[in-house]
Design an enzyme around this catalytic site. Sequence first.
Site, PDB file in Angstrom:
ATOM      1  N   GLN A 165      46.521  -4.794 -87.134  1.00 62.39           N
ATOM      2  CA  GLN A 165      45.603  -3.740 -87.593  1.00 62.39           C
ATOM      3  C   GLN A 165      46.089  -3.158 -88.923  1.00 62.39           C
ATOM      4  OE1 GLN A 165      42.770  -2.846 -86.142  1.00 62.39           O
ATOM      5  NE2 GLN A 165      42.928  -3.654 -84.057  1.00 62.39           N
ATOM      6  N   TYR A 221      41.496 -11.446 -76.847  1.00 60.63           N
ATOM      7  CA  TYR A 221      41.667 -11.236 -78.299  1.00 60.63           C
ATOM      8  C   TYR A 221      42.876 -10.330 -78.532  1.00 60.63           C
ATOM      9  CZ  TYR A 221      36.792 -12.702 -77.978  1.00 60.63           C
ATOM     10  OH  TYR A 221      35.641 -13.352 -77.668  1.00 60.63           O
ATOM     11  N   ASP A 253      44.831 -15.228 -77.121  1.00 61.16           N
ATOM     12  CA  ASP A 253      44.400 -15.250 -78.521  1.00 61.16           C
ATOM     13  C   ASP A 253      44.353 -16.699 -78.983  1.00 61.16           C
ATOM     14  OD1 ASP A 253      44.177 -12.924 -80.841  1.00 61.16           O
ATOM     15  OD2 ASP A 253      44.656 -14.893 -81.677  1.00 61.16           O
ATOM     16  N   ASP A 258      38.648  -7.063 -77.671  1.00 60.84           N
ATOM     17  CA  ASP A 258      38.748  -6.581 -79.055  1.00 60.84           C
ATOM     18  C   ASP A 258      38.410  -7.742 -79.983  1.00 60.84           C
ATOM     19  OD1 ASP A 258      39.368  -5.298 -81.414  1.00 60.84           O
ATOM     20  OD2 ASP A 258      41.510  -5.071 -80.995  1.00 60.84           O
ATOM     21  N   CYS A 294      34.532  -3.897 -83.799  1.00 60.33           N
ATOM     22  CA  CYS A 294      34.559  -3.631 -85.239  1.00 60.33           C
ATOM     23  C   CYS A 294      33.195  -3.930 -85.851  1.00 60.33           C
ATOM     24  CB  CYS A 294      35.661  -4.430 -85.919  1.00 60.33           C
ATOM     25  SG  CYS A 294      35.483  -6.192 -85.726  1.00 60.33           S
TER      26      CYS A 294
END
Length: 455
Positions: free
Chosen positions: A286, A315, A336, A384, A411
């Site tokens: 991030q 994720y 992931d 996410d 997002c």
Amino acid sequence: MKTKAPVAKNERLDVTIADLTYQGMGVAKVDDFPLFIENALPGEELTIQVTKVQSHYGFARAITWKTESPDRVKDVDKTYRQTGIAPLQHLAYPAQLKFKQHQIAELFSKDHQDVEVAPTLGMDNPTQYRNKAQVPVRMIKGQLETGFYRQHSHELIPLTDFYIQDPAIDAAIVKVRDILRQFEIPAYNEINDKGVIRNIMVRRGYYSHEMMIVLISRTQKMPSQAQLVDQIHQALPEVTSIVLNVNAKKTNVIMGNVTRTLYGKPTIEDSLLGLTFAISARSFYQVNPQQTEKLYQMAIDKAGLTGKETVIDAYCGIGTISLALAKHAKQVYGVDIVPEAIEDAKVNAQKNHLSNVTFEVDKAETQMAKWQEAGLKPDVVVVDPPRKGLAESLIDATAKMAPKKVVYVSCNPATLVRDVARFQELGYAIDGPIQPVDQFPQTPHVESVTVLVKK
Ligand code: SAH
């Protein structure tokens, strides 16, 4: 049927801005025909000149203002708009936060979903927040330059202050640029696919102040490589990692598949919520650490863990959310798609003495189906995903595992709306308000946390 546009290219007209798009452009309607105008804010009356006309919409340039929005910030540096670094800098920060809250509410209401959206959680100082920079390197008039592209082009605008980046990173880019100049390293040339240095990536730990420099090169080795590396870490005492990434392809993708550590470690460390994380060059991390802590804390609180739960973190990246949740859960499973990220995640579990986490490399949608077939029964699933949102198959597999709660970190509100609708068809309902958290001040990006519960 093609309707004729009511405006023509180069025409000047007076308009009132009705709205702001999700990209942060002002919208004016001429007989229902939308025109998109950069640097124009809702409520403003101005004269515009049409620059482009498509069949269903057009673009125009602001010429003169008759009235200005009370939310307009004056004296902004237009470079940050031209480069797309800060497309919302002309909008006062409190209005940016309202804009983001409104964006989510609007998209749900267009989809006929009735949801409550809480006010956006913002930053006290909404500039200089990014812990990572990725800048192109090009020759301009025979001199190597670093900066940012003019939007929708590959024309480099030289920059030394990137406004939303950690100033220590900005300073490091200038130092590296000067050292590259000193050794006369040729910058990459996209037109003839020649030259060497393509991009510089810098990451700096917000708490640790450890810095990683990634030199992205077209060639397997850079000229004067050893001296170059020596100079860089001598000039920048915070540097604990210098990495070469080789990208020999003619492509817009920044990094190639080969990474070699030239100095120090292949990772830097940083912490979030008191946990330590190793981060390698190609792993996602991030970019706004201050807001990430707020975002994760929110996800943890909303997960409502007591220590007895089985949790999936789809994720998971380098395992940041997984490990933060592992402290409050019985067992956490993370997945992931990037192998380096999962390697980092495993190291990070050990670093933090957390043994109740299992990480897998796979597509989240594939791994979810595998877990479901294996009979895994998570109490909470955290997702996410990147901007494109969730695969339908992932939502289906999740619903089959029937967790009591799904915590969706998004997002992109457009894909959030779509995915929430799918969850609702499968017996889930939104619980409490959606909480936007501003991870990207001065830009139109909208991050939020949504909780879904099984009905
Ligand atoms: N939760 C992490 C990472 C979020 S970013 C954090 O907060 O740091 C999204 C992550 O999804 C990235 O790490 C990316 O590598 C990964 N990803 C993208 N597509 C994927 C897919 N189809 N399956 C699994 N992971 C994917």
